[in-house]
Design an enzyme around this catalytic site. Sequence first.
Site, PDB file in Angstrom:
ATOM      1  N   GLU A   1      43.670  38.875  38.176  1.00 51.71           N
ATOM      2  CA  GLU A   1      44.566  39.862  38.781  1.00 51.71           C
ATOM      3  C   GLU A   1      46.037  39.456  38.761  1.00 51.71           C
ATOM      4  O   GLU A   1      46.746  39.569  39.773  1.00 51.71           O
ATOM      5  CB  GLU A   1      44.090  40.176  40.205  1.00 51.71           C
ATOM      6  CG  GLU A   1      42.652  40.676  40.202  1.00 51.71           C
ATOM      7  CD  GLU A   1      42.152  41.129  41.579  1.00 51.71           C
ATOM      8  OE1 GLU A   1      42.951  41.159  42.519  1.00 51.71           O
ATOM      9  OE2 GLU A   1      40.952  41.463  41.669  1.00 51.71           O
TER      10      GLU A   1
ATOM     11  N   GLU B   1      32.517  42.593  36.994  1.00 49.92           N
ATOM     12  CA  GLU B   1      32.264  42.820  38.431  1.00 49.92           C
ATOM     13  C   GLU B   1      31.832  44.267  38.661  1.00 49.92           C
ATOM     14  O   GLU B   1      32.287  44.923  39.606  1.00 49.92           O
ATOM     15  CB  GLU B   1      33.524  42.524  39.246  1.00 49.92           C
ATOM     16  CG  GLU B   1      34.080  41.132  39.022  1.00 49.92           C
ATOM     17  CD  GLU B   1      35.243  40.752  39.932  1.00 49.92           C
ATOM     18  OE1 GLU B   1      35.549  41.515  40.875  1.00 49.92           O
ATOM     19  OE2 GLU B   1      35.840  39.698  39.681  1.00 49.92           O
TER      20      GLU B   1
HETATM   21  C1  XIL Z   1      35.588  40.104  46.984  1.00 51.48           C
HETATM   22  C2  XIL Z   1      34.316  39.706  47.696  1.00 51.48           C
HETATM   23  O1  XIL Z   1      33.254  40.459  47.182  1.00 51.48           O
HETATM   24  C3  XIL Z   1      34.459  39.960  49.169  1.00 51.48           C
HETATM   25  O2  XIL Z   1      33.326  39.477  49.885  1.00 51.48           O
HETATM   26  C4  XIL Z   1      35.716  39.282  49.711  1.00 51.48           C
HETATM   27  O3  XIL Z   1      35.901  39.613  51.064  1.00 51.48           O
HETATM   28  C5  XIL Z   1      36.926  39.720  48.911  1.00 51.48           C
HETATM   29  O4  XIL Z   1      36.707  39.443  47.535  1.00 51.48           O
HETATM   30  N1  XIL Z   1      37.929  41.148  42.591  1.00 51.48           N
HETATM   31  C6  XIL Z   1      37.472  39.864  42.531  1.00 51.48           C
HETATM   32  C7  XIL Z   1      36.481  39.377  43.515  1.00 51.48           C
HETATM   33  O5  XIL Z   1      37.783  39.150  41.563  1.00 51.48           O
HETATM   34  O6  XIL Z   1      36.592  38.002  43.784  1.00 51.48           O
HETATM   35  C8  XIL Z   1      36.542  40.164  44.792  1.00 51.48           C
HETATM   36  O7  XIL Z   1      35.482  39.738  45.635  1.00 51.48           O
HETATM   37  C9  XIL Z   1      36.484  41.643  44.505  1.00 51.48           C
HETATM   38  C10 XIL Z   1      37.647  42.070  43.656  1.00 51.48           C
END
Ligand code: XIL
Length: 486
Positions: free
Chosen positions: A169, A289
């Site tokens: 990100e 994801e």
């Molecule tokens: C998220 C987790 O799923 C949550 O439990 C936490 O509170 C916040 O992070 N992009 C990513 C992940 O790369 O690491 C994130 O995961 C979701 C968005």
Amino acid sequence: MARITALLFASLFLSPLSAASPTRASPLLASRQDTDNEGLHSLMLAAGKLFFGTATDVRYLDNKAHQAIVQNPNEFGMIVPENSQKWGELEKEDKGKVDFTNTDIIAAQAKGNGQLFRCHVLVWGAQLPSYVTSTSWTEKTLSDVLQAHITTTVTHFGSQCYSWDVVSEALSSSPDSNTLSTTSLFHQVLGASYIPFSFYWTSLAADPSSKLYYNDFNLELSPSKAQGAVDIVHLIRNYTSPTGEKNKARIDGIGLQSHLFVSSVPSLPSLTSTLELFTNLSLEVSFSELDISHSSLSPSPNATQIEQQEKDYMTVISACLAVKGCVGITVWGFSDKYSWVKDAFPGKGGGCLYDENMKNKGSWFAVAEVLRRAGVVRRGAVAVDASLDGEVAVAVNSTTTVEGEGGGGGGRDPDEAVRKAARSGELMRGVNGTELMVAAGEEVGDAQGKGQGVVNGARRWVVTGWGGWVVVMGWGFWGFWGILSS
Ligand code: XIL
């Protein structure tokens, strides 16, 4: 000349996908029984890909039903820790007191199950240790701390990591922007160079076989943002280290997070061309994801929305199948019970493949079906991935008539026949030796006078190039099948 002897006669007795509850096995898809030995990862392997994975973490260890699914290597062949490997979790206490215990538990479990392990994430603007966010850094002090964090962490996990999300990100979240996010602490102190710097130090510390990824959201939705990721790749590849070394910062892959919403999923051609933007740079790609949530859970999603979610999943899966350099798909949790979306986006959710009770949803069956068809084709013959009008199509040369029995709609179930043929290693064909073509697209054109339109994503077997009579057909979402003959 081909003559259609029987076609289009079952739409009334095959009910639409949307008619039942979200957890049922659709009558149009394989029954649960059929799929017991065919987990998503096994199907993904059979389709020629490397993995189907999920995020999980130590906080779910007490849920037995959840664990049974996570630890089934047929279902998930890749595991990624959802939170425990983030910098803020590793250094929860004091500066320099790194605790790998939780991630080690997940990594060991994955290893024991023969699952790949993805390491997530080294450098991200969120979930940082509190000392990192509260210190007033200089360029030098932050670089030193970043380098130490990368080297210590990467060295600890060594060859266990199939891949590392090195930076996540880094791009601005503004729609249609290809610029870097300036809200990240790293950017504020170090400027854009923190990205190649991070890849450089990871490259030095990582096992040479671990793939180094840049991971971001909305790459699949915004061409500008995807271009921003391309720029990052060039930035990394053109990096000169502080000691004057060139070509030492390695990047191997792009992870498209794909936190998507029902009805807002890009089209198959759009997804494949985004993936190819990266594979054309000699990178691998993965959906890293994936979840496809309903944008409103109140009232509960109706049958149409559930069906749309199934189609949307099929589109994303088909895109990965269509692009050679797409190595796999990872869902960000598989159960609606634990999905991060309902916390991050209140009122939205229901985007997973399993419901809150760990039962497979329609979305699961839709994914399994797309994968199964791709795998059937691949096993049935020398797989030929062809792209027809930007859609996924697979052609098979074959030697066995495909003629099914059982199933709904009049006693023939071509899918079952195809599955049987694939299991027994037979090849498939129309009786005169012509090809079968299976399409997992939305609409496959009839470019050379071969084939037929295929609607609604991987729902219909298509016969191409018939010269004698051919059996086969399949069905559309709204249910029809038939027999072609000449
Ligand atoms: C998220 C987790 O799923 C949550 O439990 C936490 O509170 C916040 O992070 N992009 C990513 C992940 O790369 O690491 C994130 O995961 C979701 C968005």
